[in-house]
Design an enzyme around this catalytic site. Sequence first.
Site, mmCIF file in Angstrom:
data_model
loop_
_atom_site.group_PDB
_atom_site.id
_atom_site.type_symbol
_atom_site.label_atom_id
_atom_site.label_comp_id
_atom_site.label_asym_id
_atom_site.label_seq_id
_atom_site.Cartn_x
_atom_site.Cartn_y
_atom_site.Cartn_z
ATOM 1 N N ASP A 52 36.856 33.400 46.404
ATOM 2 C CA ASP A 52 38.108 34.044 45.983
ATOM 3 C C ASP A 52 37.828 34.916 44.761
ATOM 4 O OD1 ASP A 52 37.824 32.270 43.818
ATOM 5 O OD2 ASP A 52 39.082 30.761 44.784
ATOM 6 N N ASP A 54 39.159 36.075 40.833
ATOM 7 C CA ASP A 54 40.016 35.754 39.692
ATOM 8 C C ASP A 54 40.131 37.005 38.838
ATOM 9 O OD1 ASP A 54 40.063 32.748 40.138
ATOM 10 O OD2 ASP A 54 37.925 33.108 39.967
ATOM 11 N N ASP A 128 32.675 29.166 30.725
ATOM 12 C CA ASP A 128 31.662 28.118 30.753
ATOM 13 C C ASP A 128 30.233 28.658 30.773
ATOM 14 O OD1 ASP A 128 32.123 28.998 33.345
ATOM 15 O OD2 ASP A 128 32.525 27.025 34.203
#
Length: 484
Positions: A52, A54, A128
């Site tokens: 997907d 983002d 992250d």
Amino acid sequence: MQTLRASKCGLSTAQLPSSILDVIDSLTKAGYEAYIVGGGVRDLMLGQSPKDYDAVTNATPSQVKEVFGRRCRIIGRRFELAHVYSGRELIEVATFRAPPKKAITSAAGMILRDNNWGTIEQDFSRRDFSINALYYQPRKGIVLDFCNAVDDIKSKTLRLLGDPALRFEEDPVRMLRTLRFAAKLNFNIDPAILEVFTLEMTQLLRDVSPHRLYDESQKLFTMGHLSQVMPMLIDFDIWQQLFADLKTEITPFMARAAKNTDQRIQIGKTINPAFFYAVLLWENFLRRCDFYQAKGVVAAEARAQAGLDVLKRQATRTIIPRFAETFIREVWEMQTRLLNPKPQQIEALSGHARFRAGFDFLLLREKSGDPSTQGMGAWWEAYQTMSTDEKERAISSYNRQRAKNRRKVTTEEPVESKVSAQIEPLVKEAETRSRRSRKAPVEEKKSLTNVVSHQTDSIHPDHPILKRKRVQRDLSNVIFGPTQ
Ligand code: ATP
Ligand code: MG
């Protein structure tokens, strides 16, 4: 910070679905900055197809809502986000985040709330891994790289931004993400991460909400690399944090089911992550069934109660949503039905909503060398490909064999003179449970009370049965077996 030409990174708008371009364009038109970030950019640069996309913007969630109106929903509290529906796709739109304020972290350093809006530079350092922190503006044809992420992509290195110990303490779920990305992308884990990835660190996962851990476990199960990640979960001491009372070993059944799950994903078949939970917890379930049967509880009742117990115990680590709980218990119950079907019910069973999952489970058990399936996996596999005539012959031959076996065994179930072709429910839902219990004869209730009082000396002191009143009430409402 380096600004790279998208084309040089192998990126072009032609690869992008219209949904993400629509989101970027609408935000830009409304005067905001907007980028594609995270897995979408990373995977495209690695030549993989992203799961997907983002987006990230300097618009706050309510400003995003103003841009997209009814197509937008603001979700999350700890981590507020906008969900934008574009065609049939859902795009997650995050707002640039600044470092969290001290006051909203827990004593152990875990971030409890993270809705402090900031600049793109601040946002990048909150992400992250370096490879997840590339910002792609497709209309301008540029990629912003704040941390030499492109080099990490080239050298296939998974590197946490900032101090790894601190980043794990802030959000222990990043440990799971480390293993997920290492397995999925086949990347090396930076030695600085390995150094802090200790048993003590993994214990912080106990403070993470079971809801979030269930979500993460789903991602682990459905990324298509379960076979690689399972041994890593054990090596990195995550296994025992995620799964309650599970032996730290991968059984041949688990290994086979993991391989099968990965193959299904590869060929685009759907998978239900609850199926893998059913696999993981199968031995615990069998052990618990034995426990109840040793107490003299009849088989069907023992299975019903064992299923509830094992799932309740697991829910202390990862929540098991109600639909998943029912699914898992039905798959387990199907094992008994498929192993020893009543001849009149065979055809109805093969058309049952849970047949497919139950049969796949049985066949995986059989193919992984479980002798207790008695070849019924292969029997059902063949049955499904038969013509009506062949099916009739197969059923009568099965019937003869069954009668022969029954004569041999002395302690058998009563002869079924009039077995209906209809299948009784595999598991009874809570509502049915309480209605039954109100009508349950005193005898039954008494025998159950005995079960509870017997157990108390042999159950592990941590067991929820001993801690929660609600569970005790459930015990008095034990479901009576569907098959007997
Ligand atoms: P996937 O392919 O699984 O979607 P992803 O990297 O896109 O991988 P998401 O969970 O969709 O992962 O998150 C999108 C981005 O948000 C990540 O790439 C990362 O930049 C950031 N992110 C997500 N979770 C965290 C976290 N726990 N800590 C820091 N940053 C995170
Ligand atoms: Mg993503």
